[in-house]
Design an enzyme around this catalytic site. Structure first.
Site, mmCIF file in Angstrom:
data_model
loop_
_atom_site.group_PDB
_atom_site.id
_atom_site.type_symbol
_atom_site.label_atom_id
_atom_site.label_comp_id
_atom_site.label_asym_id
_atom_site.label_seq_id
_atom_site.Cartn_x
_atom_site.Cartn_y
_atom_site.Cartn_z
ATOM 1 N N ASP A 125 38.766 17.775 -45.569
ATOM 2 C CA ASP A 125 39.768 19.136 -45.406
ATOM 3 C C ASP A 125 41.126 18.517 -44.701
ATOM 4 O O ASP A 125 42.051 19.160 -45.297
ATOM 5 C CB ASP A 125 39.016 19.957 -44.441
ATOM 6 N N GLU A 165 29.357 25.983 -50.746
ATOM 7 C CA GLU A 165 30.424 26.256 -49.763
ATOM 8 C C GLU A 165 30.895 27.547 -50.367
ATOM 9 O O GLU A 165 31.081 27.788 -51.729
ATOM 10 C CB GLU A 165 31.360 24.999 -49.694
ATOM 11 N N HIS A 178 36.870 28.136 -45.357
ATOM 12 C CA HIS A 178 35.736 28.074 -46.058
ATOM 13 C C HIS A 178 34.438 27.708 -45.333
ATOM 14 O O HIS A 178 34.614 27.606 -44.079
ATOM 15 C CB HIS A 178 36.056 26.857 -46.959
ATOM 16 N N HIS A 188 30.831 25.390 -44.291
ATOM 17 C CA HIS A 188 30.072 24.230 -44.277
ATOM 18 C C HIS A 188 28.790 24.464 -43.908
ATOM 19 O O HIS A 188 28.293 24.668 -42.748
ATOM 20 C CB HIS A 188 30.736 23.515 -43.102
HETATM 21 ZN ZN LIG Z 1 35.598 21.561 -45.261
#
Ligand SMILES: [Zn+2]
Length: 136
Positions: free
Chosen positions: A93, A26, A80, A82
């Site tokens: 999250d 990530e 961010h 995935h």
């Molecule tokens: Zn996430």
């Protein structure tokens, strides 16, 4: 609450390159700007170095916040990725969303990286339109 976040093509590209380069881990970073317009993308190291979690490196995050302040901008987004996960913000999250900013999730549901924005408040997420402005 921001309903439409405006980005320039370069911001989209910087984020996409960063998440693609870090995959399968990530990747994460911050968006600085004014109101609903992004002016700068700041990449931040994922201290977890994990394919399923991210935590911003504390020093890099601190430096980024200082830079945003020094340049008279505001934190308006966090992004961010995935790499093998859902297009949406995960329950983690949502639980960990500490700032009232647009949360951008990069994923590759059809093998191609794509981003979606969400506003997370009081445990609920609402989709935010990511509007990529044409280059002037
Ligand atoms: Zn996430």
């Amino acid at each position: 609450m921001i309903k439409v976040l405006k980005l320039k093509p370069v911001h989209w590209q910087v984020m996409r390159r960063h998440v693609a380069a870090q995959a399968p881990l990530e990747a994460c970073g911050l968006l600085a700007g004014k109101q609903d317009s992004v002016e700068t993308v700041l990449r931040v190291r994922n201290a977890e170095q994990s394919p399923v979690r991210f935590r911003m490196d504390a020093q890099e995050q601190y430096n980024a916040f200082e830079w945003i302040d020094a340049n008279g901008l505001d934190l308006i987004g966090i992004f961010h990725s995935h790499p093998s996960g859902p297009e949406f913000a995960s329950p983690t999250d949502i639980a960990q969303a500490a700032y009232e900013v647009v949360h951008i999730i990069w994923s590759r549901p059809k093998r191609t990286w794509n981003a979606r924005g969400f506003w997370i408040e009081k445990g609920k997420m609402t989709e935010v339109t990511l509007q990529v402005l044409s280059e002037q």
